[in-house]
Scaffold this motif. Structure first.
Motif, mmCIF file in Angstrom:
data_model
loop_
_atom_site.group_PDB
_atom_site.id
_atom_site.type_symbol
_atom_site.label_atom_id
_atom_site.label_comp_id
_atom_site.label_asym_id
_atom_site.label_seq_id
_atom_site.Cartn_x
_atom_site.Cartn_y
_atom_site.Cartn_z
ATOM 1 N N ASP A 98 0.826 -1.214 0.000
ATOM 2 C CA ASP A 98 0.000 0.000 0.000
ATOM 3 C C ASP A 98 0.853 1.254 0.000
ATOM 4 O OD1 ASP A 98 -2.200 -1.590 0.100
ATOM 5 O OD2 ASP A 98 -2.502 -1.398 2.265
ATOM 6 N N LEU A 99 2.175 1.109 0.145
ATOM 7 C CA LEU A 99 3.049 2.289 0.177
ATOM 8 C C LEU A 99 3.174 2.851 -1.237
ATOM 9 C CD1 LEU A 99 5.913 1.001 2.484
ATOM 10 C CD2 LEU A 99 4.236 2.755 3.021
ATOM 11 N N ASP A 100 2.876 4.126 -1.394
ATOM 12 C CA ASP A 100 3.065 4.744 -2.707
ATOM 13 C C ASP A 100 4.564 4.826 -2.989
ATOM 14 O OD1 ASP A 100 0.391 5.654 -3.703
ATOM 15 O OD2 ASP A 100 0.350 6.473 -1.667
ATOM 16 N N PRO A 101 4.979 4.458 -4.210
ATOM 17 C CA PRO A 101 6.417 4.305 -4.473
ATOM 18 C C PRO A 101 7.116 5.623 -4.823
ATOM 19 C CG PRO A 101 5.173 3.665 -6.391
ATOM 20 C CD PRO A 101 4.169 4.086 -5.376
ATOM 21 N N PHE A 102 7.032 6.613 -3.961
ATOM 22 C CA PHE A 102 7.686 7.888 -4.288
ATOM 23 C C PHE A 102 9.073 7.961 -3.664
ATOM 24 C CE2 PHE A 102 5.045 8.590 -0.515
ATOM 25 C CZ PHE A 102 5.988 9.027 0.384
ATOM 26 N N ALA A 103 9.851 8.920 -4.119
ATOM 27 C CA ALA A 103 11.180 9.146 -3.546
ATOM 28 C C ALA A 103 11.383 10.647 -3.392
ATOM 29 C CB ALA A 103 12.251 8.567 -4.452
ATOM 30 N N LEU B 188 8.562 22.618 0.703
ATOM 31 C CA LEU B 188 7.778 21.997 1.767
ATOM 32 C C LEU B 188 7.794 22.884 2.996
ATOM 33 C CD1 LEU B 188 6.269 19.342 2.328
ATOM 34 C CD2 LEU B 188 8.388 18.404 3.201
ATOM 35 N N ARG B 189 6.626 23.300 3.450
ATOM 36 C CA ARG B 189 6.564 24.187 4.609
ATOM 37 C C ARG B 189 5.578 23.642 5.609
ATOM 38 N NH1 ARG B 189 4.323 29.126 2.012
ATOM 39 N NH2 ARG B 189 3.775 27.612 0.428
ATOM 40 N N ILE B 190 5.643 24.190 6.835
ATOM 41 C CA ILE B 190 4.657 23.832 7.846
ATOM 42 C C ILE B 190 3.294 24.336 7.383
ATOM 43 C CG2 ILE B 190 3.904 24.441 10.179
ATOM 44 C CD1 ILE B 190 6.613 23.892 11.123
ATOM 45 N N ASN B 191 2.269 23.567 7.611
ATOM 46 C CA ASN B 191 0.916 23.885 7.156
ATOM 47 C C ASN B 191 0.728 23.707 5.658
ATOM 48 O OD1 ASN B 191 -0.514 24.573 9.522
ATOM 49 N ND2 ASN B 191 0.575 26.521 9.624
ATOM 50 N N HIS B 192 1.773 23.252 4.937
ATOM 51 C CA HIS B 192 1.629 23.015 3.502
ATOM 52 C C HIS B 192 2.257 21.688 3.119
ATOM 53 C CE1 HIS B 192 0.212 27.088 2.614
ATOM 54 N NE2 HIS B 192 1.005 27.437 3.614
ATOM 55 N N PRO B 193 1.562 20.580 3.411
ATOM 56 C CA PRO B 193 2.129 19.274 3.122
ATOM 57 C C PRO B 193 2.202 19.010 1.617
ATOM 58 C CG PRO B 193 -0.118 19.059 3.885
ATOM 59 C CD PRO B 193 0.244 20.499 4.043
ATOM 60 N N LEU B 194 3.009 18.026 1.278
ATOM 61 C CA LEU B 194 3.140 17.595 -0.114
ATOM 62 C C LEU B 194 2.294 16.340 -0.283
ATOM 63 C CD1 LEU B 194 4.613 17.423 -2.894
ATOM 64 C CD2 LEU B 194 6.481 16.284 -1.709
ATOM 65 N N LYS B 195 1.424 16.326 -1.297
ATOM 66 C CA LYS B 195 0.577 15.152 -1.515
ATOM 67 C C LYS B 195 1.167 14.302 -2.619
ATOM 68 C CE LYS B 195 -3.691 17.493 -0.218
ATOM 69 N NZ LYS B 195 -3.363 18.913 -0.389
ATOM 70 N N LEU B 196 1.430 13.061 -2.322
ATOM 71 C CA LEU B 196 1.935 12.134 -3.344
ATOM 72 C C LEU B 196 1.111 10.861 -3.267
ATOM 73 C CD1 LEU B 196 5.809 12.504 -3.081
ATOM 74 C CD2 LEU B 196 4.288 13.407 -4.823
ATOM 75 N N GLY B 197 0.327 10.599 -4.316
ATOM 76 C CA GLY B 197 -0.572 9.453 -4.272
ATOM 77 C C GLY B 197 -1.552 9.658 -3.130
ATOM 78 N N GLY B 198 -1.777 8.631 -2.337
ATOM 79 C CA GLY B 198 -2.692 8.779 -1.213
ATOM 80 C C GLY B 198 -2.008 9.356 0.003
ATOM 81 N N ALA B 199 -0.697 9.533 -0.066
ATOM 82 C CA ALA B 199 0.050 9.942 1.128
ATOM 83 C C ALA B 199 0.273 11.447 1.160
ATOM 84 C CB ALA B 199 1.391 9.230 1.155
ATOM 85 N N LYS B 200 0.430 11.949 2.348
ATOM 86 C CA LYS B 200 0.814 13.347 2.512
ATOM 87 C C LYS B 200 2.122 13.371 3.286
ATOM 88 C CE LYS B 200 -3.504 15.944 2.728
ATOM 89 N NZ LYS B 200 -4.215 16.889 3.600
ATOM 90 N N ILE B 201 3.006 14.278 2.910
ATOM 91 C CA ILE B 201 4.295 14.374 3.577
ATOM 92 C C ILE B 201 4.373 15.714 4.283
ATOM 93 C CG2 ILE B 201 6.801 14.432 3.248
ATOM 94 C CD1 ILE B 201 5.139 12.803 0.544
ATOM 95 N N TYR B 202 4.677 15.670 5.574
ATOM 96 C CA TYR B 202 4.659 16.863 6.404
ATOM 97 C C TYR B 202 6.036 17.166 6.933
ATOM 98 C CZ TYR B 202 -0.241 15.706 6.627
ATOM 99 O OH TYR B 202 -1.520 15.408 6.310
ATOM 100 N N SER C 7 7.008 13.525 8.333
ATOM 101 C CA SER C 7 6.017 12.521 8.680
ATOM 102 C C SER C 7 5.274 12.178 7.396
ATOM 103 C CB SER C 7 5.083 13.101 9.727
ATOM 104 O OG SER C 7 3.889 12.375 9.738
ATOM 105 N N VAL C 8 5.154 10.893 7.128
ATOM 106 C CA VAL C 8 4.413 10.450 5.955
ATOM 107 C C VAL C 8 3.153 9.780 6.465
ATOM 108 C CG1 VAL C 8 4.439 9.000 3.909
ATOM 109 C CG2 VAL C 8 6.548 10.060 4.714
ATOM 110 N N ASN C 9 2.048 10.144 5.875
ATOM 111 C CA ASN C 9 0.803 9.684 6.449
ATOM 112 C C ASN C 9 -0.221 9.432 5.365
ATOM 113 O OD1 ASN C 9 -1.916 11.143 7.010
ATOM 114 N ND2 ASN C 9 -1.382 10.120 8.890
ATOM 115 N N ASP C 10 -0.844 8.294 5.428
ATOM 116 C CA ASP C 10 -1.891 7.972 4.459
ATOM 117 C C ASP C 10 -3.133 7.588 5.249
ATOM 118 O OD1 ASP C 10 -3.505 7.172 2.466
ATOM 119 O OD2 ASP C 10 -2.126 5.726 1.580
ATOM 120 N N ASP C 11 -4.192 8.342 5.081
ATOM 121 C CA ASP C 11 -5.429 8.060 5.800
ATOM 122 C C ASP C 11 -6.591 8.105 4.824
ATOM 123 O OD1 ASP C 11 -7.689 8.016 7.286
ATOM 124 O OD2 ASP C 11 -6.930 9.355 8.851
ATOM 125 N N PRO C 12 -7.001 6.944 4.322
ATOM 126 C CA PRO C 12 -8.068 6.951 3.315
ATOM 127 C C PRO C 12 -9.389 7.469 3.867
ATOM 128 C CG PRO C 12 -7.373 4.699 3.843
ATOM 129 C CD PRO C 12 -6.498 5.602 4.617
#
Ligand code: HEM
Lengths: 317, 537
Positions: B250-255, B297-311, B459-464
């Motif tokens: 289920d991990l999106d394959p980003f780098a 990448l900033r606080i309050n502005h996560p990066l969305k990759l696939g279903g995951a968000k990176i904070y 922090s990488v987080n995926d919450d469907p």
């Protein structure tokens, strides 16, 4: 005007606000104590008729003292005037503070409590105007003076930037909603306390003289508390939801059972239970009123207790 | 949930037609019923509004210890501390899952019961409401004057004319009207109950979304130093919490590669040193074959990759060191993440391990002051500002066996076996500025402080469940607001022959909650259409 001057002006206006509120507090108390009985009776009918409709909006001060009565201070008029002036100064405190810091003016506990007091006074002015609830004045002024006192003595913080985490437009949405709801809940809490006091005296049948006689009937107080809570509850809900959306942007989860989240939820549940109890009539009167006060206590705890006792993501203090 | 059924009975009996709503009568306790009877009784109990409320209360009450006691999910180190400080109490609390309240079986039980109770209560109710919305408005009670709002007047118009007007007036006000047997019955405000149901259904949806997110999602933390890359796979995480139904694929394959991290601090005033802005300049590929992109990448502005968000979560310093062993060979050269010891001015500590050093392995403990200044009493070094204005590291050296071969995993932030396998090097302590070298006595080797890099924790987080939860929450607010604002109300108009060919018009109104002025407006409208020859209130 430079930022330092503005900050200075904000602090001066704060002093003005507190002084005006104290004067208003005395005037409202005097109005309760020596005001004409007729005024109380009139207001009472207004609160009852306050179901909406234009009839409730007429001013409360339309009764001139009769010509032969000795000239007396019109406490009511004085109180309303001074408290509205205080309200304007209070608004000034917040606006100048925001201008001085060049950001939304609720970034720390001092500013936050100042804004809550402002919201409570605003809510009072509105219910006074809409439902003629002037009798609340003395009590709301007292609450506001205490809040501003606490803010100035224990929470004072000089003008400055917010921490990086708070640098977001969400502060304008989430925290504003929390402030408005908290201000309104304060008014409903005051009305509920008066209700509890009033039913005790009404139960004793002795038409208690003094200030109590000038309060509207217990039923009117109860209705007022219910109405204000009904207004505040959806806003509180919205504040929590917007907090969750912000938490999702800032911390990477929308709900993580952080102490602030837990206590917002607890507060929400108790107010919801109160509204349910009122709507389905299983619980009326004293029991429901106590529920409302428990909810208010949870609200206060969420503000003071959670920010100072627990360490959560909300402890910016 | 308002008791619409009670409203129904009150109105239909017409007698005590006050919009007073009583709790439903207690379900009779089964006596001598078979197991099926008991089951039915239990179900009825579970699905009452009162039970749902009590369960909601229990959820609130159950969350209190979660706010008072440290929780493993959030602060495992504080839980460990609590165990140390309360040796007797902690195991007891632990048995009750009080350090994992929100994952505790009892919490799940309350939550599930609440879910079932709400569902069992709301879904049948939605059906009832749907039918009542389509049913004809209830017929007029016999005695309209006993309703909370009523009025009577006489007119010269015929009963049929009056009823026709009544229909038009009420329709104009968007009542549902039914005219029969000399009277008009009307009702409106279904939206109130609809809103109420919507609120409760949305609450169900919210509980469901929370559960789904917990089961299927994941969350992980990584520390990334400038210049380093991270590919999304399990072994790259420093910390990883999967949901129960999560699978590694289920991990999106980003780098992601961190090029540069910048923190901005307030320079003046008494808020000097407070961070005002963080920004991480990253490059990323959403999938291994995708084009590389840049992102701030900033606080309050996560990066969305696939279903995951990176904070962007936190940051710190990673000083770069070169360690040479006794032979002069480079045994280690890298940036070493140091952990902040205090958050104001970022005094940080860390350890450097050089297992390749020969003949002895070398290890160092360092403290970094980003802006070294003398303390007020002049006896110590402290950090005066969080940015690296004048970075200084103090180093203490150790040699011997680091213990990396023993098989037990070691923290990269700690030295183990000091005084046992690792011995302090006498004269092996020194203050280093960037570029300076500490040469160990007896030719045991050296360490050079090359410079500073920064690290960020991501922090990488995926919450469907997040979007469904948001939608449910918004619907819930819309629902309560509607149910508070719209009140169900009924108006009846009866027209019958009176004396001298006149028509007597009776109007009655019933409102759930407080009466509104709408009733008076309706009466006025009727009167204006058919001027009364002689009024009688
Ligand atoms: C689910 C998430 C959240 C909930 C339930 C929540 C709840 C609340 C509540 C109820 C208040 C009202 C004040 C009180 O009674 O103490 C509040 C205030 C505040 N919230 Fe949140 N919040 C959430 C997320 C956030 C986030 C993500 C931030 C910022 C990063 C934030 C920043 C603030 C600030 C600055 C205040 C005012 C000052 C204070 O009380 O600390 N909140 N929040």
């Amino acid at each position: 005007m430079g930022n330092a001057d503005l900050a200075n002006l904000s602090d001066k206006l704060m002093l003005t606000t507190v002084v005006l509120y104290i004067v208003a507090l005395y005037a409202y108390a005097a109005d309760l104590g020596f005001g004409r009985r007729r005024a109380a009776v009139q207001e009472r009918s207004k609160v009852l008729a306050g179901a909406g409709g234009p009839d409730v909006e007429e001013a409360a001060e339309d009764h001139e003292p009769s010509a032969d009565a000795p000239r007396r201070v019109d406490w009511a008029r004085l109180a309303v005037l001074v408290s509205v002036l205080g309200w304007a100064a209070h608004l000034g405190v917040i606006v100048t503070r925001g201008l001085a810091a060049d950001r939304w003016p609720w970034g720390n506990m001092y500013e936050f409590l100042t804004a809550i007091a402002f919201a409570a006074v605003t809510a009072f002015v509105i219910v006074m105007w809409r439902f003629g609830a002037r009798f609340l004045g003395a009590f709301v002024m007292l609450a506001a003076v205490i809040a501003l006192g606490v803010a100035n003595i224990w929470l004072y913080d000089s003008v400055g930037p917010v921490t990086a985490a708070l640098n977001s437009y969400w502060i304008a949405l989430h925290v504003t909603a929390a402030i408005v709801a908290t201000g309104a809940f304060t008014v409903s809490g005051v009305a509920t306390i008066l209700y509890l006091v009033k039913i005790r005296t009404e139960a004793r049948a002795a038409a208690g003289g003094g200030a109590l006689a000038h309060l509207p009937s217990a039923q009117a107080l109860d209705t007022l508390a219910m109405r204000v809570t009904t207004f505040a509850f959806p806003i509180w809900t919205a504040a929590i939801i917007m907090g969750a959306v912000w938490a999702d942007e800032a911390w990477g989860r929308y709900w993580g059972w952080d102490p602030k989240e837990i206590w917002s939820f607890i507060t929400w549940v108790i107010y919801a239970a109160y509204l349910h109890a009122r709507a389905t009539a299983g619980w009326k009167g004293r029991k429901a009123a106590i529920l409302c006060l428990i909810a208010f206590a949870a609200l206060l705890f969420n503000f003071f207790g959670v920010n100072y006792i627990f360490q959560g993501m909300h402890s910016y203090a | 949930m308002s008791d619409i059924t009670d409203f129904e009975t009150d109105a239909d009996t017409g007698s005590e037609a006050v919009a007073e709503r009583r709790p439903p009568p207690e379900a009779p306790r089964p006596s001598g019923l078979g197991p099926l009877g008991w089951l039915r009784w239990a179900w009825r109990q579970l699905t009452t509004m009162r039970t749902a409320l009590i369960l909601l209360f229990l959820v609130a009450l159950g969350s209190v210890p979660g706010s008072i006691l440290p929780q493993r999910g959030q602060a495992p180190e504080k839980v460990a501390l609590y165990f140390k400080e309360h040796e007797d109490l902690a195991p007891v609390l632990d048995r009750l899952s009080l350090f994992d309240v929100f994952a505790a079986p009892w919490f799940a039980a309350i939550y599930l019961l609440l879910f079932v109770s709400l569902a069992g209560c709301v879904i049948p109710r939605a059906g009832v409401h749907y039918r009542s919305m389509r049913a004809r408005p209830p017929a007029a009670p016999r005695n309209l004057s006993r309703l909370p709002q009523s009025a009577t007047f006489e007119t010269d118009a015929s009963p049929d004319e009056v009823l026709a007007t009544a229909r038009a007036v009420l329709k104009g006000r968007r009542f549902r009207v039914d005219v029969a047997d000399g009277s008009a019955a009307s009702e409106k405000g279904y939206l109130g109950e609809t809103g109420n149901l919507l609120f409760h259904l949305a609450l169900l949806g919210l509980l469901f979304a929370l559960g789904v997110g917990n089961l299927l999602g994941y969350r992980g933390n990584i520390v990334l130093t400038e210049g380093r890359s991270f590919a999304n796979s399990l072994n790259q995480y420093d910390e990883f919490t999967p949901g129960r139904l999560f699978g590694a694929d289920d991990l999106d394959p980003f780098a992601i590669t961190l090029d540069d991290f910048k923190a901005t601090y307030e320079l003046k005033g008494d808020k000097r040193g407070q961070a005002t802005h963080f920004s991480a300049d990253v490059r990323y590929r959403a999938t291994p074959g995708a084009a590389e992109k840049r992102h701030d990448l900033r606080i309050n502005h996560p990066l969305k990759l696939g279903g995951a968000k990176i904070y962007l979560l936190g940051h710190g310093y990673a000083p770069v060191f070169t360690v040479r062993d006794a032979k002069g060979d480079i045994a280690y050269r890298d940036a070493v993440p140091f952990l902040p010891m205090e958050n104001r001015n970022l005094t940080s500590e860390g350890v450097i391990k050089a297992p390749d050093a020969r003949p002895d392995q070398l290890a160092f403990y360092g403290i970094l002051w980003p802006t070294a200044v003398a303390s007020e009493d002049g006896k110590q070094i402290v950090s005066g500002f969080p940015a690296p204005v004048r970075p200084v590291v103090t180093i203490s050296s150790f040699k011997g066996d680091i213990g990396l071969d023993s098989g037990t995993p070691q923290s990269v932030y700690k030295l183990e076996g000091i005084g046992k396998t690792l011995q302090p090097v006498k004269g092996g302590s020194k203050l280093l500025e960037p570029g300076e070298t500490l040469t160990l006595p007896d030719g045991a080797g050296s360490i050079t402080f090359e410079g500073l890099k920064e690290w960020t924790s991501l922090s990488v987080n995926d919450d469907p469940g997040r979007i469904p939860a948001l939608i449910a929450a918004i619907l819930a607010v819309a629902g309560v607001a509607t149910s508070f604002m719209v009140r169900r109300r009924r108006v009846w108009v009866r027209a019958g022959a009176g004396e001298a060919g006149r028509t007597v018009v009776e109007v009655g109104g019933l409102t759930l909650g407080n009466p509104t002025t709408e009733f008076d407006d309706i009466v006025t409208a009727l009167r204006d259409e058919h001027p009364a020859t002689q009024n009688k209130e």
